[in-house]
Design a protein around this motif. Structure first.
Motif, PDB file in Angstrom:
ATOM      1  N   VAL A 117       0.853  -1.099   0.144  1.00 23.58           N
ATOM      2  CA  VAL A 117       0.064   0.022   0.012  1.00 23.58           C
ATOM      3  C   VAL A 117       0.823   1.202  -0.041  1.00 23.58           C
ATOM      4  O   VAL A 117       1.712   1.289   0.794  1.00 23.58           O
ATOM      5  N   PHE A 118       0.478   2.398  -0.824  1.00 26.30           N
ATOM      6  CA  PHE A 118       1.007   3.410  -0.897  1.00 26.30           C
ATOM      7  C   PHE A 118       0.231   4.755  -0.728  1.00 26.30           C
ATOM      8  O   PHE A 118       0.674   6.040  -0.415  1.00 26.30           O
ATOM      9  N   GLN A 119      -1.127   4.451  -0.665  1.00 25.87           N
ATOM     10  CA  GLN A 119      -1.724   5.589  -0.759  1.00 25.87           C
ATOM     11  C   GLN A 119      -3.472   5.109  -0.694  1.00 25.87           C
ATOM     12  O   GLN A 119      -3.765   4.008  -0.906  1.00 25.87           O
ATOM     13  N   VAL A 120      -4.198   5.978   0.112  1.00 23.96           N
ATOM     14  CA  VAL A 120      -5.695   5.951   0.260  1.00 23.96           C
ATOM     15  C   VAL A 120      -6.376   7.068  -0.522  1.00 23.96           C
ATOM     16  O   VAL A 120      -6.086   8.052  -0.412  1.00 23.96           O
ATOM     17  N   GLU A 121      -7.350   6.386  -1.461  1.00 25.12           N
ATOM     18  CA  GLU A 121      -8.242   7.599  -2.034  1.00 25.12           C
ATOM     19  C   GLU A 121      -9.452   7.442  -1.570  1.00 25.12           C
ATOM     20  O   GLU A 121     -10.185   6.627  -1.662  1.00 25.12           O
ATOM     21  N   ARG A 122      -9.635   8.383  -0.288  1.00 26.43           N
ATOM     22  CA  ARG A 122     -10.933   8.408   0.159  1.00 26.43           C
ATOM     23  C   ARG A 122     -12.168   8.611  -0.599  1.00 26.43           C
ATOM     24  O   ARG A 122     -12.176   9.418  -1.548  1.00 26.43           O
ATOM     25  N   ASP A 123     -13.119   7.956  -0.463  1.00 28.58           N
ATOM     26  CA  ASP A 123     -14.371   8.011  -1.234  1.00 28.58           C
ATOM     27  C   ASP A 123     -14.203   7.728  -2.847  1.00 28.58           C
ATOM     28  O   ASP A 123     -15.254   8.115  -3.575  1.00 28.58           O
ATOM     29  N   PHE A 124     -13.125   7.168  -2.999  1.00 32.30           N
ATOM     30  CA  PHE A 124     -13.236   6.829  -4.401  1.00 32.30           C
ATOM     31  C   PHE A 124     -14.171   6.037  -5.300  1.00 32.30           C
ATOM     32  O   PHE A 124     -14.944   6.710  -6.225  1.00 32.30           O
ATOM     33  N   PHE A 125     -14.951   5.051  -4.413  1.00 34.65           N
ATOM     34  CA  PHE A 125     -15.840   4.440  -4.897  1.00 34.65           C
ATOM     35  C   PHE A 125     -17.198   5.027  -4.903  1.00 34.65           C
ATOM     36  O   PHE A 125     -18.324   4.778  -5.898  1.00 34.65           O
ATOM     37  N   LEU A 126     -17.378   6.038  -4.051  1.00 36.65           N
ATOM     38  CA  LEU A 126     -18.544   6.909  -3.971  1.00 36.65           C
ATOM     39  C   LEU A 126     -18.663   7.961  -5.054  1.00 36.65           C
ATOM     40  O   LEU A 126     -19.348   8.288  -5.820  1.00 36.65           O
ATOM     41  N   ARG A 127     -17.476   8.578  -5.464  1.00 37.47           N
ATOM     42  CA  ARG A 127     -17.152   9.633  -6.488  1.00 37.47           C
ATOM     43  C   ARG A 127     -17.195   8.892  -7.791  1.00 37.47           C
ATOM     44  O   ARG A 127     -17.837   9.746  -8.782  1.00 37.47           O
ATOM     45  N   HIS A 128     -16.699   7.682  -8.259  1.00 34.45           N
ATOM     46  CA  HIS A 128     -16.212   7.288  -9.450  1.00 34.45           C
ATOM     47  C   HIS A 128     -17.659   6.246 -10.016  1.00 34.45           C
ATOM     48  O   HIS A 128     -17.460   5.745 -11.177  1.00 34.45           O
ATOM     49  N   TYR A 129     -18.300   5.708  -9.145  1.00 41.19           N
ATOM     50  CA  TYR A 129     -19.448   4.824  -9.611  1.00 41.19           C
ATOM     51  C   TYR A 129     -20.994   5.262  -9.138  1.00 41.19           C
ATOM     52  O   TYR A 129     -20.947   5.821  -7.890  1.00 41.19           O
ATOM     53  N   ASP A 130     -21.894   5.028  -9.946  1.00 41.04           N
ATOM     54  CA  ASP A 130     -23.261   5.295  -9.872  1.00 41.04           C
ATOM     55  C   ASP A 130     -23.781   4.473  -8.635  1.00 41.04           C
ATOM     56  O   ASP A 130     -24.623   5.032  -7.868  1.00 41.04           O
ATOM     57  N   GLU A 131     -23.577   3.293  -8.975  1.00 41.04           N
ATOM     58  CA  GLU A 131     -24.029   2.165  -7.938  1.00 41.04           C
ATOM     59  C   GLU A 131     -23.212   1.624  -6.909  1.00 41.04           C
ATOM     60  O   GLU A 131     -21.981   1.681  -6.897  1.00 41.04           O
ATOM     61  N   ALA A 132     -23.587   1.536  -5.623  1.00 40.81           N
ATOM     62  CA  ALA A 132     -23.005   1.196  -4.469  1.00 40.81           C
ATOM     63  C   ALA A 132     -22.282  -0.156  -4.815  1.00 40.81           C
ATOM     64  O   ALA A 132     -22.867  -1.008  -5.367  1.00 40.81           O
ATOM     65  N   ILE A 133     -20.827  -0.355  -4.264  1.00 46.33           N
ATOM     66  CA  ILE A 133     -20.485  -1.594  -4.378  1.00 46.33           C
ATOM     67  C   ILE A 133     -20.428  -2.090  -2.969  1.00 46.33           C
ATOM     68  O   ILE A 133     -19.368  -1.672  -2.315  1.00 46.33           O
ATOM     69  N   ILE A 134     -21.083  -3.188  -3.082  1.00 44.62           N
ATOM     70  CA  ILE A 134     -21.279  -3.917  -1.597  1.00 44.62           C
ATOM     71  C   ILE A 134     -20.870  -5.399  -1.600  1.00 44.62           C
ATOM     72  O   ILE A 134     -21.068  -6.110  -2.482  1.00 44.62           O
TER      73      ILE A 134
END
Ligand SMILES: CC(C)(COP(=O)(O)OP(=O)(O)OC[C@H]1O[C@@H](n2cnc3c(N)ncnc32)[C@H](O)[C@@H]1OP(=O)(O)O)[C@@H](O)C(=O)NCCC(=O)NCCS
Length: 154
Positions: A117-134
């Protein structure tokens, strides 16, 4: 019978497999043409696929890796990933990156093959995907970015 691994034109990568790793067909279609694709072939068909895009000199990003659900957990994904990592090492790449969720077996899968791991992109999946990924009842929000730095050695 064990799978053999071969490079294929990106246009031949099966969309049904790619969508297992990235549920946005729009995003897959946007990055796919620029990728180099590797396929795990079994019984005359494509059982697994991995797509890697160039980021800049010596740097590459693994955008997608997926194995046919009927053939998962038999070592095909691990062989495919190891092949891709070795290919870029042999070709003198400096770095191979990947983005994945903050939990789940996929994270262990990458780390077992040497990604760190070198980085965390917070809220990436909220910002880039229309549907929730569960997964496992938990919504993916943040993306971890991992890399193998070939210059650091194994
Ligand atoms: C990730 C993926 C490519 C791995 O391919 P695979 O052929 O199943 O992988 P392998 O059989 O080589 O197993 C690799 C490890 O993952 C684990 N694993 C694979 N699928 C799993 C599952 N559904 N649940 C829990 N662990 C799993 C295996 O047990 C193995 O761990 P081990 O080395 O401790 O035994 C495949 O599961 C897949 O296509 N998943 C859906 C797409 C995806 O999430 N891609 C990654 C996007 S970040």
């Amino acid at each position: 019978m064990s799978a053999s691994i071969r490079e294929i034109p990106s246009a031949e990568a099966p969309m049904a497999l790619l969508l297992l790793a990235d549920p946005s067909e729009r995003k897959v279609r946007a990055y796919l043409p620029a990728t180099r694709c590797f396929a795990a072939l079994l019984d005359g068909g494509i059982a697994g696929v991995c797509a890697v895009v160039p980021l800049g000199p010596g740097r590459h990003e693994l955008m997608n890796i997926a194995v046919d659900p009927a053939r998962q957990q038999r070592g095909i994904g691990a062989r495919l990933l190891a092949h891709v990592i070795d290919t870029y090492r042999r070709e003198g790449a400096e770095r191979l990156e990947v983005g994945t969720g903050t939990f789940g077996y996929q994270l262990a899968f990458y780390q077992r093959h040497g990604f760190r791991v070198f980085q965390v992109e917070r809220d990436f999946f909220l910002r880039h995907y229309d549907e929730a990924i569960i997964e496992h009842g938990i919504q993916h929000r943040d993306m971890l970015r991992l890399a193998i730095d070939y210059r650091e050695g194994p």
